[in-house]
Scaffold this motif. Structure first.
Motif, PDB file in Angstrom:
ATOM      1  N   THR A 204      34.576  19.274 -39.954  1.00 36.32           N
ATOM      2  CA  THR A 204      34.449  20.321 -40.957  1.00 36.32           C
ATOM      3  C   THR A 204      35.632  20.212 -41.915  1.00 36.32           C
ATOM      4  O   THR A 204      36.796  20.189 -41.479  1.00 36.32           O
ATOM      5  N   LEU A 205      35.331  20.131 -43.214  1.00 36.67           N
ATOM      6  CA  LEU A 205      36.365  20.011 -44.237  1.00 36.67           C
ATOM      7  C   LEU A 205      36.785  21.385 -44.747  1.00 36.67           C
ATOM      8  O   LEU A 205      36.124  22.396 -44.477  1.00 36.67           O
ATOM      9  N   ASN A 206      37.879  21.407 -45.486  1.00 35.63           N
ATOM     10  CA  ASN A 206      38.405  22.678 -45.962  1.00 35.63           C
ATOM     11  C   ASN A 206      37.460  23.394 -46.930  1.00 35.63           C
ATOM     12  O   ASN A 206      37.527  24.614 -47.092  1.00 35.63           O
ATOM     13  N   GLY A 207      36.547  22.656 -47.583  1.00 36.26           N
ATOM     14  CA  GLY A 207      35.568  23.287 -48.464  1.00 36.26           C
ATOM     15  C   GLY A 207      34.337  23.781 -47.739  1.00 36.26           C
ATOM     16  O   GLY A 207      33.437  24.371 -48.357  1.00 36.26           O
ATOM     17  N   GLY A 208      34.264  23.579 -46.438  1.00 34.50           N
ATOM     18  CA  GLY A 208      33.128  24.016 -45.648  1.00 34.50           C
ATOM     19  C   GLY A 208      32.113  22.920 -45.374  1.00 34.50           C
ATOM     20  O   GLY A 208      31.165  23.130 -44.595  1.00 34.50           O
ATOM     21  N   THR A 209      32.269  21.758 -45.986  1.00 39.24           N
ATOM     22  CA  THR A 209      31.330  20.654 -45.776  1.00 39.24           C
ATOM     23  C   THR A 209      31.476  20.082 -44.364  1.00 39.24           C
ATOM     24  O   THR A 209      32.589  19.914 -43.856  1.00 39.24           O
ATOM     25  N   GLU A 210      30.333  19.771 -43.745  1.00 35.42           N
ATOM     26  CA  GLU A 210      30.324  19.170 -42.416  1.00 35.42           C
ATOM     27  C   GLU A 210      29.952  17.691 -42.523  1.00 35.42           C
ATOM     28  O   GLU A 210      29.003  17.328 -43.240  1.00 35.42           O
ATOM     29  N   LEU A 211      30.697  16.851 -41.822  1.00 41.22           N
ATOM     30  CA  LEU A 211      30.426  15.411 -41.775  1.00 41.22           C
ATOM     31  C   LEU A 211      29.999  15.034 -40.364  1.00 41.22           C
ATOM     32  O   LEU A 211      30.604  15.482 -39.379  1.00 41.22           O
ATOM     33  N   PHE A 212      28.975  14.177 -40.277  1.00 37.64           N
ATOM     34  CA  PHE A 212      28.502  13.677 -38.983  1.00 37.64           C
ATOM     35  C   PHE A 212      28.637  12.155 -38.985  1.00 37.64           C
ATOM     36  O   PHE A 212      28.097  11.477 -39.866  1.00 37.64           O
ATOM     37  N   LEU A 213      29.380  11.618 -37.988  1.00 35.74           N
ATOM     38  CA  LEU A 213      29.635  10.183 -37.927  1.00 35.74           C
ATOM     39  C   LEU A 213      29.413   9.656 -36.521  1.00 35.74           C
ATOM     40  O   LEU A 213      29.519  10.387 -35.531  1.00 35.74           O
ATOM     41  N   ASN A 214      29.135   8.359 -36.455  1.00 38.06           N
ATOM     42  CA  ASN A 214      29.136   7.667 -35.168  1.00 38.06           C
ATOM     43  C   ASN A 214      30.583   7.363 -34.779  1.00 38.06           C
ATOM     44  O   ASN A 214      31.372   6.891 -35.607  1.00 38.06           O
ATOM     45  N   LYS A 215      30.913   7.586 -33.541  1.00 35.56           N
ATOM     46  CA  LYS A 215      32.290   7.387 -33.095  1.00 35.56           C
ATOM     47  C   LYS A 215      32.701   5.917 -33.152  1.00 35.56           C
ATOM     48  O   LYS A 215      33.863   5.599 -33.410  1.00 35.56           O
ATOM     49  N   GLU A 216      31.746   4.998 -32.905  1.00 39.56           N
ATOM     50  CA  GLU A 216      32.084   3.571 -32.857  1.00 39.56           C
ATOM     51  C   GLU A 216      32.487   3.023 -34.217  1.00 39.56           C
ATOM     52  O   GLU A 216      33.403   2.197 -34.325  1.00 39.56           O
ATOM     53  N   ASP A 217      31.819   3.450 -35.283  1.00 34.86           N
ATOM     54  CA  ASP A 217      32.095   2.894 -36.611  1.00 34.86           C
ATOM     55  C   ASP A 217      32.366   3.997 -37.632  1.00 34.86           C
ATOM     56  O   ASP A 217      31.904   3.945 -38.765  1.00 34.86           O
ATOM     57  N   PHE A 218      33.101   5.008 -37.207  1.00 35.67           N
ATOM     58  CA  PHE A 218      33.315   6.170 -38.073  1.00 35.67           C
ATOM     59  C   PHE A 218      34.078   5.823 -39.350  1.00 35.67           C
ATOM     60  O   PHE A 218      33.828   6.389 -40.408  1.00 35.67           O
ATOM     61  N   LEU A 219      34.988   4.855 -39.288  1.00 39.24           N
ATOM     62  CA  LEU A 219      35.755   4.499 -40.482  1.00 39.24           C
ATOM     63  C   LEU A 219      34.862   3.841 -41.530  1.00 39.24           C
ATOM     64  O   LEU A 219      35.035   4.080 -42.735  1.00 39.24           O
TER      65      LEU A 219
ATOM     66  N   ALA B 278      44.204  10.003 -32.325  1.00 37.34           N
ATOM     67  CA  ALA B 278      44.238   8.772 -33.132  1.00 37.34           C
ATOM     68  C   ALA B 278      43.118   8.783 -34.168  1.00 37.34           C
ATOM     69  O   ALA B 278      43.329   8.388 -35.340  1.00 37.34           O
ATOM     70  N   ILE B 279      41.921   9.243 -33.777  1.00 39.43           N
ATOM     71  CA  ILE B 279      40.802   9.361 -34.711  1.00 39.43           C
ATOM     72  C   ILE B 279      41.137  10.365 -35.813  1.00 39.43           C
ATOM     73  O   ILE B 279      40.877  10.136 -36.998  1.00 39.43           O
ATOM     74  N   TYR B 280      41.733  11.460 -35.415  1.00 38.54           N
ATOM     75  CA  TYR B 280      42.107  12.505 -36.385  1.00 38.54           C
ATOM     76  C   TYR B 280      43.060  11.955 -37.447  1.00 38.54           C
ATOM     77  O   TYR B 280      42.877  12.212 -38.645  1.00 38.54           O
ATOM     78  N   ARG B 281      44.051  11.196 -37.029  1.00 36.57           N
ATOM     79  CA  ARG B 281      45.025  10.662 -37.990  1.00 36.57           C
ATOM     80  C   ARG B 281      44.356   9.704 -38.972  1.00 36.57           C
ATOM     81  O   ARG B 281      44.666   9.719 -40.179  1.00 36.57           O
ATOM     82  N   LYS B 282      43.447   8.868 -38.496  1.00 39.38           N
ATOM     83  CA  LYS B 282      42.781   7.900 -39.375  1.00 39.38           C
ATOM     84  C   LYS B 282      41.856   8.603 -40.370  1.00 39.38           C
ATOM     85  O   LYS B 282      41.826   8.259 -41.566  1.00 39.38           O
ATOM     86  N   ILE B 283      41.099   9.580 -39.894  1.00 39.85           N
ATOM     87  CA  ILE B 283      40.199  10.314 -40.786  1.00 39.85           C
ATOM     88  C   ILE B 283      41.003  11.104 -41.827  1.00 39.85           C
ATOM     89  O   ILE B 283      40.636  11.163 -43.007  1.00 39.85           O
ATOM     90  N   LYS B 284      42.077  11.686 -41.402  1.00 33.51           N
ATOM     91  CA  LYS B 284      42.936  12.436 -42.319  1.00 33.51           C
ATOM     92  C   LYS B 284      43.452  11.549 -43.448  1.00 33.51           C
ATOM     93  O   LYS B 284      43.496  11.958 -44.620  1.00 33.51           O
ATOM     94  N   GLU B 285      43.845  10.327 -43.111  1.00 32.19           N
ATOM     95  CA  GLU B 285      44.349   9.396 -44.115  1.00 32.19           C
ATOM     96  C   GLU B 285      43.275   9.026 -45.133  1.00 32.19           C
ATOM     97  O   GLU B 285      43.535   8.981 -46.347  1.00 32.19           O
ATOM     98  N   VAL B 286      42.042   8.763 -44.673  1.00 37.05           N
ATOM     99  CA  VAL B 286      40.958   8.383 -45.589  1.00 37.05           C
ATOM    100  C   VAL B 286      40.577   9.555 -46.489  1.00 37.05           C
ATOM    101  O   VAL B 286      40.392   9.403 -47.702  1.00 37.05           O
ATOM    102  N   LEU B 287      40.469  10.756 -45.931  1.00 34.60           N
ATOM    103  CA  LEU B 287      40.058  11.916 -46.712  1.00 34.60           C
ATOM    104  C   LEU B 287      41.101  12.349 -47.739  1.00 34.60           C
ATOM    105  O   LEU B 287      40.761  13.032 -48.721  1.00 34.60           O
ATOM    106  N   SER B 288      42.349  11.958 -47.523  1.00 37.31           N
ATOM    107  CA  SER B 288      43.390  12.316 -48.499  1.00 37.31           C
ATOM    108  C   SER B 288      43.134  11.667 -49.857  1.00 37.31           C
ATOM    109  O   SER B 288      43.632  12.140 -50.876  1.00 37.31           O
TER     110      SER B 288
END
Length: 281
Positions: A209-224, A179-189
């Motif tokens: 990790t994004l397709n360009g190699g960039t790494e993102l670090f987020l808190n799970k509670e408020d990642f959106l 579920a987290i994956y689907r939400k993050i995918k939608e925002v990054l699009s």
């Protein structure tokens, strides 16, 4: 002296016919014989009916032998050998004796099969419809995960699925992770970025990790919240997405960027912009 009266026929006296009641005396032996004949006739008739029923059932049993198994479905990952090995010991000679529930459960044990429908088609055919798993990501090193969060083994060589993003986490958290994956995918699009890998850390953190190699670090509670803030501000930076090494989105009022070393040496003019974002959010 002759009489002048007309001739009168001499009346003869009436005979009194004795009407006797004639009684028919029936022989008891004849009744027993009659009953015996009727009983034999009924027995013969019943035997004939039973024989016809048995003959009809034998014909029906012969006609109901399974002669064909019709399998339908868009099968990309399931081999004929897997299906044959699963079905051979389960299909009885007679269609009425074939256990459809057992066939269904056995086929669903094949890792690439998601759902099975089985029905009898009289007089001699079994119809089986197969729906394969639809993996949307890899789970760990050698497993796959579908859109419902179900984890299953790779039907073939794991290298065949290397194009899918990789998700890592506890098996019990698979539904939450997908579920987290689907939400993050939608925002990054919105910024044309795709997820290559997503990992849930032990401290309720997300590492992406994004397709360009960039790494993102987020808190799970408020990642959106942190991710949307990053997407809305990144367009103001005059940098290439592939030049960003990491982005820390765990700050309450901003985020921090770390550029690749070659970019820092060449483009120090962006540092004041990053400082404003970190302070003002």
């Amino acid at each position: 002296m002759k009489s002048f009266y007309p001739y009168h026929r001499k009346k003869t006296p009436k005979r009194h016919v004795r009407k006797e009641m004639i009684s028919l005396a029936v022989n008891p032996k004849k009744i027993s014989r009659l009953k015996l004949c009727i009983g034999l006739l009924l027995t013969f008739s019943m035997s004939l009916v039973v024989a016809l029923i048995i003959f009809s059932e034998n014909i029906a049993m012969d006609e109901s032998i399974v002669q064909k198994v019709n399998i339908t479905g868009d099968l990309r990952y399931t081999s004929k050998t897997q299906l044959t090995d699963a079905l051979r010991p389960l299909v009885e000679s007679n269609i009425l004796l074939t256990d459809l529930n057992l066939i269904r459960s056995r086929l669903e044990t094949i890792s690439s099969i998601y759902k099975v429908r089985v029905r009898r088609h009289w007089p001699y055919r079994l119809d089986i419809n197969l729906i394969e798993q639809s993996p949307i990501a890899r789970w760990g090193d050698s497993q796959l995960i579908n859109n419902q969060g179900d984890i299953f083994e790779c039907p073939r060589n794991s290298s065949d699925w290397i194009h899918l993003p990789r998700l890592d986490g506890l098996r019990g958290d698979a539904v939450e992770v997908i579920a987290i994956y689907r939400k993050i995918k939608e925002v990054l699009s919105q910024i044309d970025q795709k997820i290559v890998a997503l990992r849930t850390g032990d401290l309720r953190q997300l590492e992406i990790t994004l397709n360009g190699g960039t790494e993102l670090f987020l808190n799970k509670e408020d990642f959106l919240y942190g991710l949307r803030r990053f997407v809305s501000h990144i367009s103001h930076l005059n940098v290439n997405d592939q030049d960003i090494e990491r982005v820390d989105l765990r700050y309450a009022n901003g985020f921090a960027l770390v550029f690749k070393e070659k970019v820092l040496n060449a483009e120090n003019q962006n540092l004041h912009i990053l400082q404003e974002i970190s302070v003002n959010g």
